[in-house]
Design an enzyme around this catalytic site. Structure first.
Site, PDB file in Angstrom:
ATOM      1  N   HIS A 139     -18.793 -35.372  68.479  1.00  0.00           N
ATOM      2  CA  HIS A 139     -17.334 -35.488  68.524  1.00  0.00           C
ATOM      3  C   HIS A 139     -16.712 -34.905  69.791  1.00  0.00           C
ATOM      4  O   HIS A 139     -15.523 -35.080  70.029  1.00  0.00           O
ATOM      5  CB  HIS A 139     -16.714 -34.964  67.228  1.00  0.00           C
ATOM      6  CG  HIS A 139     -17.148 -35.841  66.084  1.00  0.00           C
ATOM      7  ND1 HIS A 139     -16.938 -37.200  66.094  1.00  0.00           N
ATOM      8  CD2 HIS A 139     -17.849 -35.572  64.959  1.00  0.00           C
ATOM      9  CE1 HIS A 139     -17.474 -37.736  64.996  1.00  0.00           C
ATOM     10  NE2 HIS A 139     -18.032 -36.766  64.297  1.00  0.00           N
ATOM     11  N   ARG A 183      -9.967 -41.337  75.788  1.00  0.00           N
ATOM     12  CA  ARG A 183      -9.202 -41.622  76.990  1.00  0.00           C
ATOM     13  C   ARG A 183     -10.018 -42.346  78.053  1.00  0.00           C
ATOM     14  O   ARG A 183      -9.524 -42.568  79.147  1.00  0.00           O
ATOM     15  CB  ARG A 183      -8.673 -40.300  77.577  1.00  0.00           C
ATOM     16  CG  ARG A 183      -7.599 -39.669  76.747  1.00  0.00           C
ATOM     17  CD  ARG A 183      -6.312 -40.468  76.765  1.00  0.00           C
ATOM     18  NE  ARG A 183      -5.677 -40.394  78.061  1.00  0.00           N
ATOM     19  CZ  ARG A 183      -4.829 -39.435  78.425  1.00  0.00           C
ATOM     20  NH1 ARG A 183      -4.499 -38.483  77.580  1.00  0.00           N
ATOM     21  NH2 ARG A 183      -4.314 -39.426  79.615  1.00  0.00           N
ATOM     22  N   HIS A 243     -26.005 -38.523  67.754  1.00  0.00           N
ATOM     23  CA  HIS A 243     -26.190 -39.799  67.057  1.00  0.00           C
ATOM     24  C   HIS A 243     -25.772 -40.922  67.991  1.00  0.00           C
ATOM     25  O   HIS A 243     -24.588 -41.068  68.299  1.00  0.00           O
ATOM     26  CB  HIS A 243     -25.329 -39.784  65.787  1.00  0.00           C
ATOM     27  CG  HIS A 243     -25.497 -40.983  64.910  1.00  0.00           C
ATOM     28  ND1 HIS A 243     -24.840 -41.117  63.716  1.00  0.00           N
ATOM     29  CD2 HIS A 243     -26.245 -42.109  65.040  1.00  0.00           C
ATOM     30  CE1 HIS A 243     -25.181 -42.254  63.139  1.00  0.00           C
ATOM     31  NE2 HIS A 243     -26.016 -42.890  63.934  1.00  0.00           N
ATOM     32  N   ARG A 281     -24.901 -44.329  68.079  1.00  0.00           N
ATOM     33  CA  ARG A 281     -24.581 -45.390  67.120  1.00  0.00           C
ATOM     34  C   ARG A 281     -24.668 -46.750  67.778  1.00  0.00           C
ATOM     35  O   ARG A 281     -24.501 -46.875  68.994  1.00  0.00           O
ATOM     36  CB  ARG A 281     -23.177 -45.178  66.546  1.00  0.00           C
ATOM     37  CG  ARG A 281     -23.048 -43.915  65.716  1.00  0.00           C
ATOM     38  CD  ARG A 281     -21.685 -43.838  65.055  1.00  0.00           C
ATOM     39  NE  ARG A 281     -21.615 -44.696  63.904  1.00  0.00           N
ATOM     40  CZ  ARG A 281     -21.681 -44.288  62.634  1.00  0.00           C
ATOM     41  NH1 ARG A 281     -21.791 -43.019  62.350  1.00  0.00           N
ATOM     42  NH2 ARG A 281     -21.627 -45.160  61.651  1.00  0.00           N
ATOM     43  N   HIS A 314     -19.259 -42.903  70.109  1.00  0.00           N
ATOM     44  CA  HIS A 314     -19.147 -41.572  70.716  1.00  0.00           C
ATOM     45  C   HIS A 314     -20.250 -41.359  71.754  1.00  0.00           C
ATOM     46  O   HIS A 314     -20.005 -41.498  72.944  1.00  0.00           O
ATOM     47  CB  HIS A 314     -19.014 -40.439  69.676  1.00  0.00           C
ATOM     48  CG  HIS A 314     -19.833 -40.559  68.427  1.00  0.00           C
ATOM     49  ND1 HIS A 314     -21.200 -40.686  68.455  1.00  0.00           N
ATOM     50  CD2 HIS A 314     -19.465 -40.548  67.119  1.00  0.00           C
ATOM     51  CE1 HIS A 314     -21.637 -40.737  67.200  1.00  0.00           C
ATOM     52  NE2 HIS A 314     -20.625 -40.675  66.368  1.00  0.00           N
ATOM     53  N   THR A 346     -18.110 -42.165  59.165  1.00  0.00           N
ATOM     54  CA  THR A 346     -19.222 -41.273  59.442  1.00  0.00           C
ATOM     55  C   THR A 346     -20.359 -41.743  58.545  1.00  0.00           C
ATOM     56  O   THR A 346     -20.222 -42.736  57.849  1.00  0.00           O
ATOM     57  CB  THR A 346     -18.819 -39.808  59.178  1.00  0.00           C
ATOM     58  OG1 THR A 346     -19.937 -38.965  59.452  1.00  0.00           O
ATOM     59  CG2 THR A 346     -18.366 -39.583  57.743  1.00  0.00           C
ATOM     60  N   HIS A 357     -24.145 -32.187  56.952  1.00  0.00           N
ATOM     61  CA  HIS A 357     -22.977 -33.051  56.789  1.00  0.00           C
ATOM     62  C   HIS A 357     -21.861 -32.300  56.066  1.00  0.00           C
ATOM     63  O   HIS A 357     -22.037 -31.843  54.949  1.00  0.00           O
ATOM     64  CB  HIS A 357     -23.278 -34.341  56.014  1.00  0.00           C
ATOM     65  CG  HIS A 357     -22.303 -35.430  56.380  1.00  0.00           C
ATOM     66  ND1 HIS A 357     -22.587 -36.390  57.324  1.00  0.00           N
ATOM     67  CD2 HIS A 357     -21.046 -35.655  55.978  1.00  0.00           C
ATOM     68  CE1 HIS A 357     -21.547 -37.183  57.457  1.00  0.00           C
ATOM     69  NE2 HIS A 357     -20.589 -36.759  56.663  1.00  0.00           N
ATOM     70  N   GLY A 358     -20.738 -32.178  56.746  1.00  0.00           N
ATOM     71  CA  GLY A 358     -19.553 -31.585  56.145  1.00  0.00           C
ATOM     72  C   GLY A 358     -19.618 -30.074  55.984  1.00  0.00           C
ATOM     73  O   GLY A 358     -18.802 -29.503  55.255  1.00  0.00           O
ATOM     74  N   GLY A 371     -21.741 -30.436  62.971  1.00  0.00           N
ATOM     75  CA  GLY A 371     -21.051 -30.941  64.140  1.00  0.00           C
ATOM     76  C   GLY A 371     -19.542 -30.908  64.060  1.00  0.00           C
ATOM     77  O   GLY A 371     -18.877 -30.129  64.743  1.00  0.00           O
ATOM     78  N   HIS A 372     -18.983 -31.754  63.211  1.00  0.00           N
ATOM     79  CA  HIS A 372     -17.548 -32.013  63.232  1.00  0.00           C
ATOM     80  C   HIS A 372     -16.728 -30.730  63.114  1.00  0.00           C
ATOM     81  O   HIS A 372     -15.789 -30.499  63.885  1.00  0.00           O
ATOM     82  CB  HIS A 372     -17.215 -32.998  62.104  1.00  0.00           C
ATOM     83  CG  HIS A 372     -15.798 -33.430  62.090  1.00  0.00           C
ATOM     84  ND1 HIS A 372     -14.986 -33.257  61.003  1.00  0.00           N
ATOM     85  CD2 HIS A 372     -15.028 -34.002  63.040  1.00  0.00           C
ATOM     86  CE1 HIS A 372     -13.776 -33.715  61.286  1.00  0.00           C
ATOM     87  NE2 HIS A 372     -13.782 -34.175  62.505  1.00  0.00           N
TER      88      HIS A 372
HETATM   89  N1  PXP Z   1     -26.736 -34.694  59.782  1.00  0.00           N
HETATM   90  C1  PXP Z   1     -26.639 -36.049  59.867  1.00  0.00           C
HETATM   91  C2  PXP Z   1     -27.857 -36.863  59.582  1.00  0.00           C
HETATM   92  C3  PXP Z   1     -25.421 -36.656  60.243  1.00  0.00           C
HETATM   93  O1  PXP Z   1     -25.342 -37.998  60.331  1.00  0.00           O
HETATM   94  C4  PXP Z   1     -24.326 -35.837  60.558  1.00  0.00           C
HETATM   95  C5  PXP Z   1     -23.049 -36.459  61.007  1.00  0.00           C
HETATM   96  O2  PXP Z   1     -23.234 -37.119  62.208  1.00  0.00           O
HETATM   97  C6  PXP Z   1     -24.491 -34.448  60.479  1.00  0.00           C
HETATM   98  C7  PXP Z   1     -25.698 -33.909  60.061  1.00  0.00           C
HETATM   99  C8  PXP Z   1     -23.385 -33.508  60.841  1.00  0.00           C
HETATM  100  O3  PXP Z   1     -22.305 -33.670  59.987  1.00  0.00           O
HETATM  101  P1  PXP Z   1     -20.918 -32.991  60.369  1.00  0.00           P
HETATM  102  O4  PXP Z   1     -20.477 -33.598  61.664  1.00  0.00           O
HETATM  103  O5  PXP Z   1     -20.063 -33.336  59.213  1.00  0.00           O
HETATM  104  O6  PXP Z   1     -21.171 -31.515  60.497  1.00  0.00           O
END
Ligand code: PXP
Length: 242
Positions: free
Chosen positions: A13, A21, A46, A48, A53, A103, A193-194, A215-216
């Protein structure tokens, strides 16, 4: 015994903000280097299919410049396999990908896609890339990962992260049981994730889990405190849980 818990920082991100931009900044590689200085054990990115991104050039630069291992998140496609084989990251995490999703929603159906995934797991493994499958914390998916010979699984913590605190106990148990089952079968469990400062500690406390990918939240928090303090605080919270 509780093993060390690694932190993989996902810098996707930072690239999202850059691409908003079409400018050359903020640079995700600079963020990756700072995260490593602040205590990240690895960097996750990632690539994609739609390059929304991270770009191919980011992957090339990360592969060349990082002082810590790179974990490439990728869909199981020929295009991504060729890129992984070209750059040979330390690890590749196979994720499901739908163009319209915001996501990664839900884990891979490793059980239903055995024949399709087997080819990618084998090709990546033969190139000495440590393959991880991003799956829900479910016995059927772990059994599929065992049949596929994947050395690592990453459990999707999105469901856990989205539940209200008083509803998280059952999902945490599902994660803990899944981590125990994977370890018993020689598979290293990761999770992600999250995850945030608020919800990371119970996941970090699952003794078999060896790596969290985050990440996020970290990139968002960096707006307020800077990336290094954001990564350091996450690292401290994870350490406090072990
Ligand atoms: N692990 C995997 C496999 C993911 O796809 C992601 C999101 O890209 C993450 C971890 C990290 O998730 P978050 O950005 O919500 O922290």
């Amino acid at each position: 015994m509780t093993g060390a818990l690694r932190l993989g920082v996902n810098i996707d991100h930072v690239a999202t903000v850059r691409n908003a931009r079409g400018a050359g900044y903020p640079d995700p590689v600079r963020a990756a280097l700072l995260a490593a200085e602040a205590g990240a054990d690895g960097i996750t990115a990632h690539l994609r299919e739609d390059r929304r991104h991270i770009t191919d050039e980011d992957i090339a630069r990360l592969s060349a410049e990082l002082p810590v291992p790179l974990n490439l998140e990728m869909a199981a496609t020929e295009e991504m396999l060729a890129i992984a084989l070209k750059h040979r990251p330390h690890a590749a995490c196979i994720v499901p990908e739908r163009r319209e999703e915001r996501t990664t929603e839900g884990g891979l159906d490793a059980a239903g896609q055995h024949n399709h995934l087997a080819y990618f797991v084998d090709r990546l493994g033969a190139a000495n890339i440590r393959v991880s499958l991003f799956i829900e914390p479910e016995p059927a998916q772990i059994e599929a990962a065992i049949r596929l010979g994947a050395p690592v699984v990453e459990f999707h913590t999105g469901r856990y992260a989205h539940l209200a605190e008083e509803e998280q106990a059952a999902e945490l148990k599902r994660l803990a049981d899944a981590a125990a089952l994977a370890t018993k079968n020689g598979i290293e469990p990761h999770a992600g994730h999250g995850l945030t400062f608020e919800n990371v500690v119970p996941v970090a406390a699952i003794p078999q889990v060896r790596e969290l990918n985050i990440g996020h939240f970290l990139v968002g928090e960096a707006i307020f405190t800077g990336l290094e303090p954001s990564v350091r605080r996450m690292r401290d919270l994870m350490d406090s849980a072990r």
